[in-house]
Enzyme design. Sequence first.
Site, PDB file in Angstrom:
ATOM      1  N   SER A 106     -11.702 -27.051  32.112  1.00 33.60           N
ATOM      2  CA  SER A 106     -11.092 -26.957  30.788  1.00 33.60           C
ATOM      3  C   SER A 106      -9.790 -26.158  30.813  1.00 33.60           C
ATOM      4  O   SER A 106      -9.650 -25.211  31.587  1.00 33.60           O
ATOM      5  CB  SER A 106     -12.084 -26.273  29.835  1.00 33.60           C
ATOM      6  OG  SER A 106     -11.458 -25.903  28.619  1.00 33.60           O
ATOM      7  N   TYR A 130      -5.387 -29.629  26.607  1.00 28.61           N
ATOM      8  CA  TYR A 130      -4.997 -29.592  25.198  1.00 28.61           C
ATOM      9  C   TYR A 130      -3.481 -29.485  25.173  1.00 28.61           C
ATOM     10  O   TYR A 130      -2.905 -28.699  25.929  1.00 28.61           O
ATOM     11  CB  TYR A 130      -5.567 -28.364  24.478  1.00 28.61           C
ATOM     12  CG  TYR A 130      -7.054 -28.367  24.290  1.00 28.61           C
ATOM     13  CD1 TYR A 130      -7.679 -29.359  23.524  1.00 28.61           C
ATOM     14  CD2 TYR A 130      -7.844 -27.366  24.855  1.00 28.61           C
ATOM     15  CE1 TYR A 130      -9.050 -29.345  23.338  1.00 28.61           C
ATOM     16  CE2 TYR A 130      -9.225 -27.350  24.661  1.00 28.61           C
ATOM     17  CZ  TYR A 130      -9.813 -28.339  23.908  1.00 28.61           C
ATOM     18  OH  TYR A 130     -11.176 -28.330  23.719  1.00 28.61           O
ATOM     19  N   THR A 156      -7.732 -34.332  25.732  1.00 25.12           N
ATOM     20  CA  THR A 156      -8.652 -34.265  24.589  1.00 25.12           C
ATOM     21  C   THR A 156      -7.892 -34.609  23.317  1.00 25.12           C
ATOM     22  O   THR A 156      -6.895 -33.973  22.985  1.00 25.12           O
ATOM     23  CB  THR A 156      -9.291 -32.864  24.478  1.00 25.12           C
ATOM     24  OG1 THR A 156     -10.152 -32.688  25.618  1.00 25.12           O
ATOM     25  CG2 THR A 156     -10.129 -32.743  23.220  1.00 25.12           C
ATOM     26  N   LYS A 219     -10.168 -38.385  26.027  1.00 26.72           N
ATOM     27  CA  LYS A 219     -11.494 -37.930  25.607  1.00 26.72           C
ATOM     28  C   LYS A 219     -11.509 -37.738  24.090  1.00 26.72           C
ATOM     29  O   LYS A 219     -10.605 -37.122  23.542  1.00 26.72           O
ATOM     30  CB  LYS A 219     -11.811 -36.606  26.309  1.00 26.72           C
ATOM     31  CG  LYS A 219     -13.092 -35.912  25.874  1.00 26.72           C
ATOM     32  CD  LYS A 219     -13.260 -34.631  26.676  1.00 26.72           C
ATOM     33  CE  LYS A 219     -14.517 -33.881  26.314  1.00 26.72           C
ATOM     34  NZ  LYS A 219     -14.466 -33.271  24.968  1.00 26.72           N
ATOM     35  N   HIS A 243     -16.887 -34.264  20.786  1.00 32.17           N
ATOM     36  CA  HIS A 243     -16.732 -32.827  21.062  1.00 32.17           C
ATOM     37  C   HIS A 243     -18.061 -32.089  20.866  1.00 32.17           C
ATOM     38  O   HIS A 243     -18.096 -30.956  20.386  1.00 32.17           O
ATOM     39  CB  HIS A 243     -15.647 -32.227  20.151  1.00 32.17           C
ATOM     40  CG  HIS A 243     -14.777 -31.222  20.859  1.00 32.17           C
ATOM     41  ND1 HIS A 243     -13.548 -31.523  21.374  1.00 32.17           N
ATOM     42  CD2 HIS A 243     -14.976 -29.902  21.137  1.00 32.17           C
ATOM     43  CE1 HIS A 243     -13.015 -30.443  21.936  1.00 32.17           C
ATOM     44  NE2 HIS A 243     -13.865 -29.450  21.811  1.00 32.17           N
TER      45      HIS A 243
END
Length: 331
Positions: A106, A130, A156, A219, A243
Amino acid sequence: MAMVCLSDFEAYAKKYLPKIAWDFFAAGADDCSTRDENILAYKRIHFRPRMLRDVSMMDIRTKLLGTEISFPVGIAPTGFHQLAWPDGEKSTARAAKAMNTCYIASTYSTCTLEEISAAAPGGFQWFQLYIHRNRAVSQKLVQRAEALGFQGLVLTADLPYTGKRRDDIRNGFRLPPHMKLKNLEGAFEVCKMSLLDPSVTWNDIYWLRSLTNLPIIIKGILTKEDAELAVRHGVRGIIVSNHGGRQLDGGPATIDALVEVVEAVQGRVEVYLDGGIRKGSDVLKALALGARCVFIGRPALWGLAYKGEEGLQDVLRILQDEFRLSMALAG
């Protein structure tokens, strides 16, 4: 206590993690109906088992964009692994490598990309991104990931703003002072999630493609319309995801959304799924409905909370055994 199934790890984590950490990992948005629906939806799907098939030999391997993994379960991107275990994402990376599967690291890791990569040299890793308002920060992260040998970039798409997670608000959730969002250190004051860029659109996929040669996986897709757009914009994979029910409450369970996404892409890109996987039979249901692989989020954190890398390997091994057994019993 014998750890027999994933809910044993969940019970352990709930008992032994600090309440603020447990609540953060467990949180869903608003009433948590989408979070809970992710799990309940599997219970409504039934097998049509076939008998007297030779199941003495079974091959449970699969490939993600050409790279082989030992079975179709990877580790989804989740933040703040040090809340579960002191070694954090380094332990996650080592467990994934030991089990020969894919780990998606992440943006909000408590270890750096460099530490994650060094913890499991030669491991199969993707990087989840992100996009921040400060695009230079995102660009640098992508370039770091590619230079370190990460093999895919997972964008994402479902977080223009953070969903309302009531327990986190009640608890005044913040990372403890000794933990940092290591990938973003020095970039800006990182605890303000409003640094996310809510103006991101499909056109930004072209921008990402101009920065890197890594395949882009998107995603957070839940509809056939967005699946079509993803294909049109040149992504190589789609993760059907809500999520973990942490964003929009009232959306579909991912296993329910999977069918229309698979139908829409018609094999042009690989389709994966996360959300609600708790048993090997859930994995088989997802594959039967067209997913190539599933990714686990919360169960990976429960494994870490139990015994770090070893606990996470236990979780993966249980899923692997249950998946193999379900395949055999379904013929």
